[in-house]
Structure formats: C-alpha cells, structure tokens
Design an enzyme around this catalytic site. Structure first.
Site, PDB file in Angstrom:
ATOM      1  N   GLY A  62       1.046  -1.128  -0.033  1.00  0.00           N
ATOM      2  CA  GLY A  62      -0.118   0.140   0.019  1.00  0.00           C
ATOM      3  C   GLY A  62       0.745   1.265  -0.009  1.00  0.00           C
ATOM      4  N   LYS A  93       0.269  -9.909  -0.228  1.00  0.00           N
ATOM      5  CA  LYS A  93      -0.248 -11.384  -0.033  1.00  0.00           C
ATOM      6  C   LYS A  93      -1.331 -11.522  -1.249  1.00  0.00           C
ATOM      7  CE  LYS A  93      -3.606 -10.210   3.589  1.00  0.00           C
ATOM      8  NZ  LYS A  93      -3.898 -10.724   4.888  1.00  0.00           N
ATOM      9  N   TRP A 102      -8.660   1.937  -2.097  1.00  0.00           N
ATOM     10  CA  TRP A 102     -10.010   2.251  -1.967  1.00  0.00           C
ATOM     11  C   TRP A 102     -10.184   3.548  -0.998  1.00  0.00           C
ATOM     12  CZ3 TRP A 102     -13.310  -2.249   0.091  1.00  0.00           C
ATOM     13  CH2 TRP A 102     -13.131  -3.640  -0.966  1.00  0.00           C
ATOM     14  N   ALA A 103      -9.130   4.138  -0.936  1.00  0.00           N
ATOM     15  CA  ALA A 103      -9.423   5.382  -0.331  1.00  0.00           C
ATOM     16  C   ALA A 103     -10.166   6.306  -1.005  1.00  0.00           C
ATOM     17  CB  ALA A 103      -8.271   6.082   0.177  1.00  0.00           C
ATOM     18  N   GLN A 104     -11.194   7.142  -0.564  1.00  0.00           N
ATOM     19  CA  GLN A 104     -12.053   7.959  -1.419  1.00  0.00           C
ATOM     20  C   GLN A 104     -11.730   9.575  -1.140  1.00  0.00           C
ATOM     21  OE1 GLN A 104     -15.893   6.721  -0.059  1.00  0.00           O
ATOM     22  NE2 GLN A 104     -15.728   5.034  -1.451  1.00  0.00           N
ATOM     23  N   GLU A 141     -13.676  18.003   5.251  1.00  0.00           N
ATOM     24  CA  GLU A 141     -14.448  16.961   6.020  1.00  0.00           C
ATOM     25  C   GLU A 141     -14.375  17.159   7.292  1.00  0.00           C
ATOM     26  OE1 GLU A 141     -11.779  13.784   5.042  1.00  0.00           O
ATOM     27  OE2 GLU A 141     -12.677  13.325   3.088  1.00  0.00           O
ATOM     28  N   HIS A 156     -17.240   3.516  10.318  1.00  0.00           N
ATOM     29  CA  HIS A 156     -17.942   4.276   9.575  1.00  0.00           C
ATOM     30  C   HIS A 156     -19.441   4.035   9.774  1.00  0.00           C
ATOM     31  CE1 HIS A 156     -18.873   6.711   6.097  1.00  0.00           C
ATOM     32  NE2 HIS A 156     -17.912   6.928   6.062  1.00  0.00           N
ATOM     33  N   ARG A 159     -18.970  11.436  13.165  1.00  0.00           N
ATOM     34  CA  ARG A 159     -19.098   9.893  12.859  1.00  0.00           C
ATOM     35  C   ARG A 159     -19.435   8.989  13.889  1.00  0.00           C
ATOM     36  NH1 ARG A 159     -14.237   8.312   8.748  1.00  0.00           N
ATOM     37  NH2 ARG A 159     -14.894   9.610   6.934  1.00  0.00           N
ATOM     38  N   HIS A 193     -13.884   0.675  10.181  1.00  0.00           N
ATOM     39  CA  HIS A 193     -13.111   1.313   9.159  1.00  0.00           C
ATOM     40  C   HIS A 193     -11.874   1.651   9.082  1.00  0.00           C
ATOM     41  CE1 HIS A 193     -13.482   3.908   5.712  1.00  0.00           C
ATOM     42  NE2 HIS A 193     -12.981   5.211   6.661  1.00  0.00           N
ATOM     43  N   ARG A 205      -9.170   8.900  15.040  1.00  0.00           N
ATOM     44  CA  ARG A 205      -8.747   9.479  13.737  1.00  0.00           C
ATOM     45  C   ARG A 205      -9.277  10.764  13.193  1.00  0.00           C
ATOM     46  NH1 ARG A 205      -8.757   7.661   7.797  1.00  0.00           N
ATOM     47  NH2 ARG A 205     -10.834   7.275   8.504  1.00  0.00           N
ATOM     48  N   SER A 220      -4.780   9.644   7.701  1.00  0.00           N
ATOM     49  CA  SER A 220      -3.803   8.191   7.701  1.00  0.00           C
ATOM     50  C   SER A 220      -3.097   8.124   6.451  1.00  0.00           C
ATOM     51  CB  SER A 220      -4.841   7.182   7.568  1.00  0.00           C
ATOM     52  OG  SER A 220      -6.231   7.500   7.106  1.00  0.00           O
ATOM     53  N   LEU A 221      -3.410   8.621   5.162  1.00  0.00           N
ATOM     54  CA  LEU A 221      -2.839   8.363   3.983  1.00  0.00           C
ATOM     55  C   LEU A 221      -1.525   9.416   4.244  1.00  0.00           C
ATOM     56  CD1 LEU A 221      -5.329   8.795   1.126  1.00  0.00           C
ATOM     57  CD2 LEU A 221      -4.143   6.620   1.980  1.00  0.00           C
TER      58      LEU A 221
HETATM   59  C1  LIG Z   1     -13.069   2.474   1.857  1.00  0.00           C
HETATM   60  C2  LIG Z   1     -12.011   3.415   2.538  1.00  0.00           C
HETATM   61  C3  LIG Z   1     -11.737   4.954   2.214  1.00  0.00           C
HETATM   62  C4  LIG Z   1     -10.875   5.441   2.909  1.00  0.00           C
HETATM   63  N1  LIG Z   1     -10.424   6.775   2.758  1.00  0.00           N
HETATM   64  C5  LIG Z   1      -9.359   7.588   3.422  1.00  0.00           C
HETATM   65  C6  LIG Z   1      -9.128   8.812   2.823  1.00  0.00           C
HETATM   66  O1  LIG Z   1     -10.019   9.207   2.079  1.00  0.00           O
HETATM   67  N2  LIG Z   1      -7.970   9.367   3.366  1.00  0.00           N
HETATM   68  C7  LIG Z   1      -7.301   8.783   4.331  1.00  0.00           C
HETATM   69  O2  LIG Z   1      -6.385   9.370   4.698  1.00  0.00           O
HETATM   70  N3  LIG Z   1      -7.447   7.513   4.667  1.00  0.00           N
HETATM   71  C8  LIG Z   1      -8.476   7.070   4.101  1.00  0.00           C
HETATM   72  N4  LIG Z   1      -8.826   5.382   4.372  1.00  0.00           N
HETATM   73  C9  LIG Z   1      -7.728   4.780   5.135  1.00  0.00           C
HETATM   74  C10 LIG Z   1      -6.395   4.551   4.388  1.00  0.00           C
HETATM   75  O3  LIG Z   1      -6.896   4.084   2.990  1.00  0.00           O
HETATM   76  C11 LIG Z   1      -5.573   3.454   4.948  1.00  0.00           C
HETATM   77  O4  LIG Z   1      -5.309   3.654   6.285  1.00  0.00           O
HETATM   78  C12 LIG Z   1      -4.327   3.421   4.261  1.00  0.00           C
HETATM   79  O5  LIG Z   1      -4.220   3.325   2.984  1.00  0.00           O
HETATM   80  C13 LIG Z   1      -3.610   2.362   4.882  1.00  0.00           C
HETATM   81  O6  LIG Z   1      -2.334   2.389   4.137  1.00  0.00           O
HETATM   82  P1  LIG Z   1      -1.115   1.159   4.365  1.00  0.00           P
HETATM   83  O7  LIG Z   1      -0.204   1.159   3.460  1.00  0.00           O
HETATM   84  O8  LIG Z   1      -0.902   1.145   5.793  1.00  0.00           O
HETATM   85  O9  LIG Z   1      -1.817  -0.309   4.082  1.00  0.00           O
HETATM   86  P2  LIG Z   1      -2.672  -0.994   3.085  1.00  0.00           P
HETATM   87  O10 LIG Z   1      -2.953   0.078   2.109  1.00  0.00           O
HETATM   88  O11 LIG Z   1      -3.872  -1.453   3.497  1.00  0.00           O
HETATM   89  O12 LIG Z   1      -1.681  -2.187   2.462  1.00  0.00           O
HETATM   90  C14 LIG Z   1      -1.472  -3.125   3.195  1.00  0.00           C
HETATM   91  C15 LIG Z   1      -0.742  -4.241   2.442  1.00  0.00           C
HETATM   92  O13 LIG Z   1      -0.398  -5.146   3.054  1.00  0.00           O
HETATM   93  C16 LIG Z   1      -0.406  -6.572   2.581  1.00  0.00           C
HETATM   94  N5  LIG Z   1      -0.450  -7.457   3.524  1.00  0.00           N
HETATM   95  C17 LIG Z   1      -1.342  -7.729   4.759  1.00  0.00           C
HETATM   96  N6  LIG Z   1      -0.930  -8.694   5.362  1.00  0.00           N
HETATM   97  C18 LIG Z   1       0.130  -9.239   4.759  1.00  0.00           C
HETATM   98  C19 LIG Z   1       0.836 -10.371   4.967  1.00  0.00           C
HETATM   99  N7  LIG Z   1       0.819 -11.276   6.121  1.00  0.00           N
HETATM  100  N8  LIG Z   1       2.093 -10.726   4.111  1.00  0.00           N
HETATM  101  C20 LIG Z   1       2.129  -9.963   2.813  1.00  0.00           C
HETATM  102  N9  LIG Z   1       1.459  -9.019   2.657  1.00  0.00           N
HETATM  103  C21 LIG Z   1       0.338  -8.582   3.667  1.00  0.00           C
HETATM  104  C22 LIG Z   1      -1.895  -6.283   1.726  1.00  0.00           C
HETATM  105  O14 LIG Z   1      -2.101  -7.318   0.900  1.00  0.00           O
HETATM  106  C23 LIG Z   1      -1.551  -4.707   1.168  1.00  0.00           C
HETATM  107  O15 LIG Z   1      -0.566  -4.736   0.246  1.00  0.00           O
HETATM  108  C24 LIG Z   1      -9.715   4.887   3.729  1.00  0.00           C
HETATM  109  C25 LIG Z   1      -9.765   3.468   4.053  1.00  0.00           C
HETATM  110  C26 LIG Z   1     -11.142   2.636   3.382  1.00  0.00           C
HETATM  111  C27 LIG Z   1     -11.009   1.225   3.355  1.00  0.00           C
END
Ligand SMILES: Cc1cc2nc3c(=O)[nH]c(=O)nc-3n(C[C@H](O)[C@H](O)[C@H](O)COP(=O)(O)OP(=O)(O)OC[C@H]3O[C@@H](n4cnc5c(N)ncnc54)[C@H](O)[C@@H]3O)c2cc1C
Length: 530
Positions: free
Chosen positions: A15, A36, A46-48, A116, A237, A283, A344, A379, A384-385
């Site tokens: 991510g 994975k 999926w972040a919007q 927001e 959410h 929220r 969420h 939060r 978070s992004l």
């Molecule tokens: C619908 C939705 C809308 C959102 N909107 C917003 C927004 O507008 N603004 C904002 O700031 N945040 C938003 N968020 C939150 C934000 O998207 C997340 O907090 C952020 O993207 C997390 O990033 P990350 O890199 O930590 O993890 P992720 O992007 O979730 O990536 C995790 C990665 O780890 C991998 N993984 C997990 N376990 C393992 C394992 N055991 N072995 C190997 N790989 C593994 C997964 O496959 C994935 O590739 C939203 C979340 C959702 C669900």
C-alpha cells in the site's frame, strides 16, 4: 523445504506506506516487497476522500495540529502530530513528483481543497472520489520501474524471524513467507523488516475494508514480542451498504451532507434524538446512534433515505453509488438504501517511534499497522494517508543504520507431521464466528459484560484454531484466521483494561473520561506463541 532469499530491506505490504518506503530505501539498498494478493489489493486503493495537508492561505500548521489533537481526545502524541502536519506540504509535493494526479481549483494551478468532518479549514487534497486508487497507481508504476525493487505478489508473510531463537538479542531478521500458489514456505532474510500490512477491519463482520485487512502485521509483531498499543480504538464508519451481494461498499458521508436521512425499518428518522446536527453529527455519534437503534429493535440494518432529493441530482452527484446499488436492484432515487455501520480504521497498532522503529530492533511498522501516537483515541479524517507517507519516508532514512545480522544457518520452515486439511469448513466457520462475536460484543458500544463474554468465547476459538494450525498444512486462509483471532483477543484485552469512555472507545459501565489519558500497551511476556 523452501528456498532462502536475502535482501537488504524486506517490506511486507504494497500500500502507500510499503511502496513509498520501498522507493526511498531503494536509493541505498535492495528492497523486496512481499504482498499477499495483487500489488493493488490494498486499503490505499480504496481510499476515497483524500490527503490532509496545510496548503490554503487561511490555514496554518497550528490549526491542523489543533484539529488533530481535539479529535484524538487527549491521547495524541503531540510530537507525532507536529511531525505529520508539518510534513504535509512536502508530502503533496512528493505525490505530484511521483505523477499522482490531483484535482485543481477551477482547472487552474492551485490544488482544490476539500473539507471533511473535524477539520476547521479546507485542506483535503483529492482526485475526485478515487484518490487512493490514483496514489496506488502512481506508486506501483514507479516501484515496478525501479531496478532495486522486487515485488513478490501472492505471498503471505506467516511469521517474523527472530535472533532470539538463535541465542542472540531478539532482533528481527526477516520472515517466513507462504507462496499462495504452490504452498511452499520460503525464508527471506533481511537487514531490516518493515511491516506495512495495513489495518484489521476484517476482524468485524461489517467493514469498509478489503479482504487483505486481517491484522497480520499486528499479530506477527506481537508474537515476536513487540509492544502493541491502543487497539481498542477502532473507528466505525456509520454507513456501509447492507446487502448479501455487496461486500464492504462505503456510502460516503457526503450523501448525508447533501440531505440524506437515516431511518429505521419503519421509515422513522431518528438522528434528532442523538445530536443537534442530526444526520450530520460526528461520525462516532452517528455510528453509535444507528447501533443503539438496531440493538433496541433487533433490526439487521438501518436505511439511508435519498428519495426526497431530486433524482437527477442524486444520479449526477453519486454516479458510482447509484450504479452499484442499481446493479443490486436498489434504485437509490426511489428506495431507501439498507446500511449498517462498519469497522473502518484501526487507530492503534504496533508501537512505533518517530522513525517507525518498533520495540524490536530492525523491525519497523509504518502506515495503518503502526501506532505512532498521531491519531490518539480517534483519527481525524484523511490523516492516515498522510501518516503513511510521512513515516515511510522517516523509516527509509533510519533503516540505513540496520546491520546485517542473521545466523549462518537459518532453520527452514518445518511442517512437522502436518497433513493436508480435509475439514476446511472449520476455518470458514471460525472466521465467521470471530467476526460476529467481535461485532456483537466489542463493537461500537461496549460494556463489562459484553467484553467478558467476548473474552470467554475468543479463548475457546483460539484453542480450536491453535490445534487446527499445528495439525494441518498452512494455507493463506488459516494464517489469516490465526492472526484475526489473535488481534480480536488483543482488542478485547485492550478494551477490558480501559475503564473510561474516550474517543472511539465507548462503554456503558464507564461513560465518563478519566482525568489522565493513558495508552493501553499489550506485550507478550511469556507463554506459548498464539
Ligand atoms: C473505503 C476506505 C476509504 C478510505 N478513505 C481514506 C481517505 O480518504 N483518506 C485517508 O487518509 N485514509 C482513508 N482510508 C484509510 C487509508 O486508506 C488506509 O489507512 C491506508 O491506505 C493504509 O495504508 P497502508 O499502506 O498502511 O496499508 P494498505 O494500503 O492496506 O496496504 C497493506 C498491504 O499489506 C499487505 N499485507 C497484509 N498482510 C500481509 C501479509 N501477511 N503478508 C504480505 N502482505 C500482507 C496487503 O495485501 C496490502 O498490500 C480509507 C480506507 C478505506 C477502507
């Protein structure tokens, strides 16, 4: 016996946090990214809404810091908040340099800033309502081009490797990784290991998260002995589509912003009973109100009603939601939309310092898997992004000093006498049970009684899963189930210890907030690994 691979930096997760780290660390070392599923199967995709950053002429770092601290309800680490907020403009610059497209104001040069809940100014940088997808696209493209980055999809990390097993200090030096296509477990040794595994929404039966969000990073770090913190603070959410064919489909807050009304199954509006802003209340208040109505009436879901609004406007303003619902037989201009609140975002996680370093040497945690202290007890939207970008960059700098240290002979993964499972239904049923019990007892409104019930049930389930885990050859589903149950246990344990209501943790037995804000840290002390 599986093969062993050596790398400078092993990144688990693709991510925003994992890929941004990979790109920066690849400037001084070889990076292996293990993920994975597919490279874009992430929460990030999926972040919007967008990314919070101070860019407007009426805005200031102080205002963004203040908003974050207010929402965090006394539990934020001020230093972490300052670090993130003050890095905001540079983060946006980096995104643009990576080729991320962002909406411009009136087609001009300056970025369009959205607003927001919880933000006192317009400061959300976005790309329509698919910001995360655009960021993911740009990061994947850059990472795939980089000669020092190898991305290995369809491999799930099973457990982290520790020098403790070889008589050294408990530093981490890589991971066992299961190839989901062949069933082979490979050993990857690394100077530094980076957890970028995202959140754990799948611990709950209703979630806005994709399937990958099973809390693997939290579980693996805990089993290795790392401290985890503040796991009771799960953000719900208020409105996710409730339909047997719709998995995790978010009904954006903007729908209520445009006049949508929440109703019971009898068509009665209820938000006026809970907040002066009615359907536009905060929220957590809206989520709690829906939960209360559902528990009182025994109904499965509430309804979001848009039918009183102009049909053409609704179709034009929410084209994706309109289309998706129509595919499921719901015309949102004519029928109220069935909805439930859903897990969420996880505010807590693996405890990490200002460099993303965990309490275990050479193990880093960045993005949603980490608890840096930025979010505190709740939060602030779109932080978070931002956090993912900031801490991945800080960790990428800090890992330079991680020294290569692993034993000359690394014990390969051993399946012992494990056989192929002939009872996969056990895994499916336990998955379901963990998620339902968490929803019923450790959801939006908690109580001592509910927490105790959950505690008893999860221990029985964990015992069953433990037996199953050691008797049968591992699969991705089984690895995730084991982690899901451990994370559920840790959330329950953290909730049990908090004798107050603060931020996202609301309990009927202790409705007031204590004077002193404390983190709830949990760490493995002894006993067998879960
Ligand atoms: C619908 C939705 C809308 C959102 N909107 C917003 C927004 O507008 N603004 C904002 O700031 N945040 C938003 N968020 C939150 C934000 O998207 C997340 O907090 C952020 O993207 C997390 O990033 P990350 O890199 O930590 O993890 P992720 O992007 O979730 O990536 C995790 C990665 O780890 C991998 N993984 C997990 N376990 C393992 C394992 N055991 N072995 C190997 N790989 C593994 C997964 O496959 C994935 O590739 C939203 C979340 C959702 C669900």
């Amino acid at each position: 016996m599986g093969s062993t691979l050596e790398t400078d930096y092993l990144v688990l997760g693709s991510g925003i946090a994992g890929l941004n780290f990979a790109l920066l660390a690849a400037e001084h070392g070889k990076v292996t990214v293990v993920t994975k599923k597919g490279v874009a199967d992430t929460n990030t995709d999926w972040a919007q809404g967008g990314v919070a950053a101070v860019l407007g002429s009426d805005d200031s770092f102080d205002a963004h810091i203040e908003d974050t601290l207010t929402v965090g309800d006394g539990l934020c680490d001020k230093k972490a908040v300052e670090v993130c907020v003050e890095s905001g403009p540079a983060v946006i610059e980096r995104m643009l340099a990576l080729g991320v497209r962002l909406d411009r104001a009136d087609g001009g040069d300056s970025l369009q800033l959205g607003r927001e809940g919880g933000h006192s100014r317009r400061r959300i940088v976005h790309f329509a309502d698919t910001t995360g997808h655009e960021i993911q696209r740009a990061l994947v493209a850059a990472a795939q081009r980089h000669p020092n980055i190898t991305i290995i999809p369809d491999h799930i990390a099973v457990d982290l490797l520790s020098m403790a097993k070889y008589g050294g200090d408990p530093a981490c030096f890589g991971a066992y990784v299961l190839d989901q296509n062949t069933g082979e477990v490979r050993t990857i040794a690394s100077r530094a290991t980076v957890l970028a595994t995202g959140g754990c929404g799948k611990v709950y039966v209703y979630t806005s998260n994709p399937d990958v969000a099973t809390g693997d990073g939290i579980a693996m770090a805990y089993r290795l002995g790392a401290a985890v913190s503040d796991l009771e603070f799960v953000q719900f959410h208020p409105t996710v589509l409730y339909h047997p064919m719709a998995k995790s489909f978010l009904l954006t807050e903007a729908m209520r912003g445009e006049g949508g009304i929440l109703r019971t199954a009898d068509g009665v509006a209820f938000m006026h009973k809970y907040h002066p802003l009615k359907d536009l209340g905060p929220r957590d208040v809206v989520a709690r109100a829906i939960d209360h109505e559902l528990k009182q009436t025994g109904a499965d879901n509430a309804y979001l009603d848009m039918t009183h609004l102009d049909a053409a406007f609704v179709r034009g303003r929410f084209p994706n939601i309109y289309e998706r619902c129509l595919q499921l037989g719901i015309d949102i201009t004519k029928q109220p939309i069935p909805c439930v609140p859903a897990a969420h975002y996880m505010c807590g996680g693996v405890k990490a310092d200002e460099h993303g370093q965990t309490t275990i040497r050479n193990l880093y945690a960045i993005g949603e898997v980490a608890c840096t202290g930025l979010h505190g007890a709740c939060r602030l939207a779109s932080n978070s992004l931002l956090e993912g970008m900031v801490y991945s960059a800080r960790a990428a700098e800090h890992v330079r000093r991680a020294e290569r240290s692993w034993p000359s002979h690394i014990a390969p993964w051993s399946s012992g006498n494990a056989t192929d499972s002939n009872d996969a239904i056990v895994v499916a049923l336990n998955w379901d049970e963990v998620r339902r019990l968490m929803w019923s007892y450790i959801g939006i409104v908690r109580s001592d009684k509910r927490i105790e019930r959950a505690r008893r049930r999860i221990e029985v389930l964990r015992e069953e899963i433990r037996e199953y885990y050691w008797d049968f050859k591992i699969t991705g589903d089984l690895v995730e189930l084991r982690n899901l149950a451990l994370v559920a246990h840790l959330i329950i344990e953290s909730a049990r210890r908090r004798k107050e209501s603060r931020g996202l943790h609301y309990t009927l037995d202790y409705p007031a907030k204590l004077d002193e804000a404390r983190h709830s840290e949990v760490q493995l002390t002894n006993g067998p690994p879960a």
